[in-house]
Each structure stands twice: as C-alpha cells, then as structure tokens.
Write a protein that holds these residues in place. Structure first.
Motif, PDB file in Angstrom:
ATOM      1  N   ALA A   1       0.836  -1.200   0.000  1.00  0.00           N
ATOM      2  CA  ALA A   1       0.000   0.000   0.000  1.00  0.00           C
ATOM      3  C   ALA A   1       0.873   1.253   0.000  1.00  0.00           C
ATOM      4  N   CYS A  18      -9.015   7.561  -6.955  1.00  0.00           N
ATOM      5  CA  CYS A  18      -8.700   6.208  -6.478  1.00  0.00           C
ATOM      6  C   CYS A  18      -9.772   5.212  -6.910  1.00  0.00           C
ATOM      7  N   ASN A  20     -10.229   2.311  -5.867  1.00  0.00           N
ATOM      8  CA  ASN A  20     -10.649   1.433  -4.771  1.00  0.00           C
ATOM      9  C   ASN A  20     -11.310   2.177  -3.618  1.00  0.00           C
ATOM     10  N   ALA A  22      -9.908   4.087  -1.567  1.00  0.00           N
ATOM     11  CA  ALA A  22      -9.021   3.897  -0.413  1.00  0.00           C
ATOM     12  C   ALA A  22      -8.635   5.203   0.262  1.00  0.00           C
ATOM     13  N   ILE A  23      -8.913   6.344  -0.390  1.00  0.00           N
ATOM     14  CA  ILE A  23      -8.461   7.629   0.136  1.00  0.00           C
ATOM     15  C   ILE A  23      -9.634   8.379   0.765  1.00  0.00           C
ATOM     16  N   ILE A  32      -4.774   7.031   3.448  1.00  0.00           N
ATOM     17  CA  ILE A  32      -5.008   5.857   2.602  1.00  0.00           C
ATOM     18  C   ILE A  32      -5.275   4.658   3.496  1.00  0.00           C
ATOM     19  N   CYS A  37      -5.930  -0.159  -0.570  1.00  0.00           N
ATOM     20  CA  CYS A  37      -4.986   0.312  -1.595  1.00  0.00           C
ATOM     21  C   CYS A  37      -4.246  -0.855  -2.236  1.00  0.00           C
ATOM     22  N   GLU A  39      -2.144  -0.212  -4.720  1.00  0.00           N
ATOM     23  CA  GLU A  39      -1.145   0.538  -5.492  1.00  0.00           C
ATOM     24  C   GLU A  39      -1.594   0.625  -6.962  1.00  0.00           C
ATOM     25  N   CYS A  40      -2.905   0.549  -7.137  1.00  0.00           N
ATOM     26  CA  CYS A  40      -3.583   0.587  -8.434  1.00  0.00           C
ATOM     27  C   CYS A  40      -3.372  -0.667  -9.287  1.00  0.00           C
ATOM     28  N   PRO A  47       0.147   4.261 -10.040  1.00  0.00           N
ATOM     29  CA  PRO A  47      -0.745   4.729  -8.973  1.00  0.00           C
ATOM     30  C   PRO A  47      -1.357   6.081  -9.352  1.00  0.00           C
ATOM     31  N   CYS A  49      -3.156   8.220  -7.637  1.00  0.00           N
ATOM     32  CA  CYS A  49      -3.004   9.316  -6.677  1.00  0.00           C
ATOM     33  C   CYS A  49      -1.637   9.978  -6.827  1.00  0.00           C
TER      34      CYS A  49
END
Ligand code: SF4
Ligand code: SF4
Length: 80
Positions: A1, A18, A20, A22-23, A32, A37, A39-40, A47, A49
C-alpha cells in the motif's frame, strides 16, 4: 500500500481518482486505507493518486510492503 505524508496540503485531487475508494479525509490530512490500496494494481499501470498529487507526498508505506502478487490478490478480493 501507499501512504500520505504530512506534506499533504489537503487539495482533494487524489480522492476521486482512487479506483478502490481507499483515500479519505482524515483529522488533519488525507489518508489511505492500506486494506483497500492495491497501489492501483489491477486497474492502472501507475498509482493514480501519485500521478495527480501536486506535492509528491505519496510514497510506499514501509509498514505495508507488498509484492505485486499480493497486490493482485488484494485486487481480486476487493472485486469479489
Ligand atoms: Fe488508490 Fe491507487 Fe492511490 Fe492506492 S495507489 S490509494 S489504490 S489511487
Ligand atoms: Fe494531499 Fe496529495 Fe491528495 Fe492533495 S493529492 S490531498 S496533497 S495527498
């Protein structure tokens, strides 16, 4: 992550990027969720972000180091 450092200026451009969700906005800066996450991985080559952050404050989280395979497995888990 990945993680967001205290250099974050709360500009809010990363959150909607994002894939997912996640943010989110924390008490003082954006945060995050390491459980969300990937990491895309599974969505994008880079990523998202990190691509948009104007102050470059989103490094890898040393407390949540993961291999590509682990990130892919997380992606598959999240996508059900
Ligand atoms: Fe979301 Fe990708 Fe950034 Fe992780 S690296 S927080 S999945 S945009
Ligand atoms: Fe903070 Fe960077 Fe996200 Fe802006 S893009 S809210 S500076 S982490």
């Amino acid at each position: 992550a990945l993680m967001i450092t205290d250099e974050c200026i709360n500009c809010d451009v990363c959150e909607p990027e994002c894939p997912n969700g996640a943010i989110s906005q924390g008490d003082e800066i954006y945060e995050i969720d390491p459980d969300l996450c990937t990491e895309c991985v599974g969505h994008y080559d880079e990523p998202q972000c990190v691509e948009v952050c104007p102050v470059d404050c989103i490094p890898k989280d040393p407390e949540h180091e993961e291999t590509h395979e682990e990130l892919l497995a997380k992606y598959e888990r999240l996508c059900g």
